[in-house]
Design a protein around this motif. Sequence first.
Motif, PDB file in Angstrom:
ATOM      1  N   TRP A 152      -4.715  -4.013  -1.313  1.00 33.41           N
ATOM      2  CA  TRP A 152      -4.130  -3.844   0.025  1.00 33.41           C
ATOM      3  C   TRP A 152      -2.743  -3.198  -0.059  1.00 33.41           C
ATOM      4  N   VAL A 153      -1.960  -3.585  -1.045  1.00 30.41           N
ATOM      5  CA  VAL A 153      -0.629  -3.000  -1.199  1.00 30.41           C
ATOM      6  C   VAL A 153      -0.733  -1.503  -1.514  1.00 30.41           C
ATOM      7  N   GLU A 157      -3.457   0.607  -0.882  1.00 29.85           N
ATOM      8  CA  GLU A 157      -4.153   1.427   0.114  1.00 29.85           C
ATOM      9  C   GLU A 157      -3.552   1.307   1.515  1.00 29.85           C
ATOM     10  N   LYS A 158      -3.011   0.128   1.852  1.00 32.11           N
ATOM     11  CA  LYS A 158      -2.399  -0.122   3.172  1.00 32.11           C
ATOM     12  C   LYS A 158      -3.299   0.327   4.338  1.00 32.11           C
ATOM     13  N   TRP A 206      -3.706  -4.465   7.192  1.00 29.02           N
ATOM     14  CA  TRP A 206      -3.679  -4.889   5.785  1.00 29.02           C
ATOM     15  C   TRP A 206      -2.772  -6.094   5.536  1.00 29.02           C
ATOM     16  N   THR A 207      -1.773  -6.308   6.403  1.00 30.99           N
ATOM     17  CA  THR A 207      -0.856  -7.434   6.170  1.00 30.99           C
ATOM     18  C   THR A 207      -1.565  -8.779   6.351  1.00 30.99           C
TER      19      THR A 207
END
Length: 607
Positions: free
Chosen positions: A395-396, A398-399, A403-404
């Motif tokens: 997730w960090v 590809e964002k 995603w958060t």
Amino acid sequence: MRASIKRILIGRPLKSTELGEQKLNILKALAILSSDALSSVAYGTEQILIVLASISVIAAWYSVPIAIGVLFLLAALIISYRQIIFSYPQGGGAYLVSKENLGEKAGLIAGGSLLVDYILTVAVSVSAGTDAITSAFPVLHAHTVSIACFLVVVITILNLRGLTESATILAYPVYLFVFALFILIVTGLYKIATGHVSQGLHAPLGTPVQGITLFILLRAFASGCSALTGVEAISNAIPNFKEPAPKNAAKTLILMGSLLALMFSGITFLAYYYGIAPKHDETVVSQIARETFGRNMVYFFIQGTTALILVLAANTGFSAFPLLAYNLAKDKYMPRMFTIRGDRLGYSNGIVSLGIASIFLIIIFQGQTEQLIPLYAVGVFIPFTLSQTGMIIKWVREKPAGWTARLSANLIGAVITLTVLIIFFLTKFTHVWFAVVFLPIIVTIFLKIHRHYRDVGEQLRIHSEQPAIEPEGNVIIVPVAGITKVVEHSLNYAKTLADQVYAVYISFDREDEKRFEEKWRQAYPDVRLVTLQSRYRSILQPLAKFIDTVQHKAKERNYEVTVLIPQFIPKKSWHNILHNQSGLLIRSYLIYRKNVIVTTLPYRFKK
């Protein structure tokens, strides 16, 4: 005969085009892939109580807040694995997540842990099922190991019959177990609500307990987390679902999590309220059922379905292990044989390997569930932690949109699973040290296999700048032991392939050598005979020296050297033990020599 037995046990072979018919719908997938997680209800609460009982019976009230903590972790895992299902729809679960996001070795640690976990799934499930059987019928206690091994064999055969067929059979006991547990929980809660259960059987929540420590509570929590084993199986087996596979897998995961949460919390509360203490010869579920219904038909129905689900929970391992082994083999970390489908379109080599390994574990641990469960839990919490961490990195990096929120879910899951893993190592190191030693060995084996396949690929690859050198001729060496139809057949065949044929005879004494040379000149004057004297009655050494000599001369002329071994085949297989099999001995010896072509020419007997 052998083929007939195989057909009876496994069934007729399926065509490759029938693969689509072997996919699972949600109801069948829930039965075959969730049986491990659902069955852990039968021993998850018991593992908590075993730790708490070491302090005091009064400490049993701590099982309620501990169960709430376990349910919180379950929710985090369900959310996380749902994300993994949609992110990695090809299956592979923790192995692919870790490999892609954390690197090769992390992926192999996750894959190795899961392979061991699935072996332990079978061993633990069958052992726990056997415990349930012997709780109802104590006279069978002495035969625990034999019963467990027999049940593994039955489940292995069932899985070899195919995914759909095994799922159809397994659906009934799984849903019967869920039905039986809900009858038990609802009836128990009704008796509590109507005042039929005394409040004096348990200590009130918050009762001070002398000797209780944070260490004990963490150890009990870690033991209770054994109820979460099997949660990851659905993410590993997405290719087994009918289309749309990811959506069906996600729905199955939510259903499984919901059922597991309800049953685990219900059994834990009843065990607390009834004041149940763990016993060596009777399970906690058995005690709750006995207190609720007495030893009547309902009790035996609950015990019977519990035993069935515990035994058949092994099927989660049989469903997920072959697919994980396939993914590892596809990436060249395991032998290629694990990529081959069997007669019934399942990965039968993985199924059989899993069955043998689990029987081995059952015998080593003598079917003692409490000895296996710590290893079992560690085997699954290592990939839990790695997969959560891998998703955080994904997730960090590809964002994607939203995603958060996804990152937060995985971060919570990673922290909790890592905490549980540390607790296991701190509190039960004497039980789980095996994982510390064994996992590096597994990863090393994976890397060696991968290196071998890489080396083989380099050697097999055709390079245009290095054109192959075509041989200009062939020299054939035929080892002979007499003048027979077998030898004649071999010589006639050899003469069709090459102009230069040597017949080689190994002699043990001079007189025999002279007699054989005379007979040979009369029978085959056109074939050159080379007789070699063997002082120590060895066939291989003189033959090898002669081959070396021929090779040296053939190399100068760019000739190939072929050893043609005459081999007669008896009509009946048991006749082989009546002959010395020197042809097989020569072949086994020469097959590993460089630059020698070894071929066998069979001559089949008619009677």
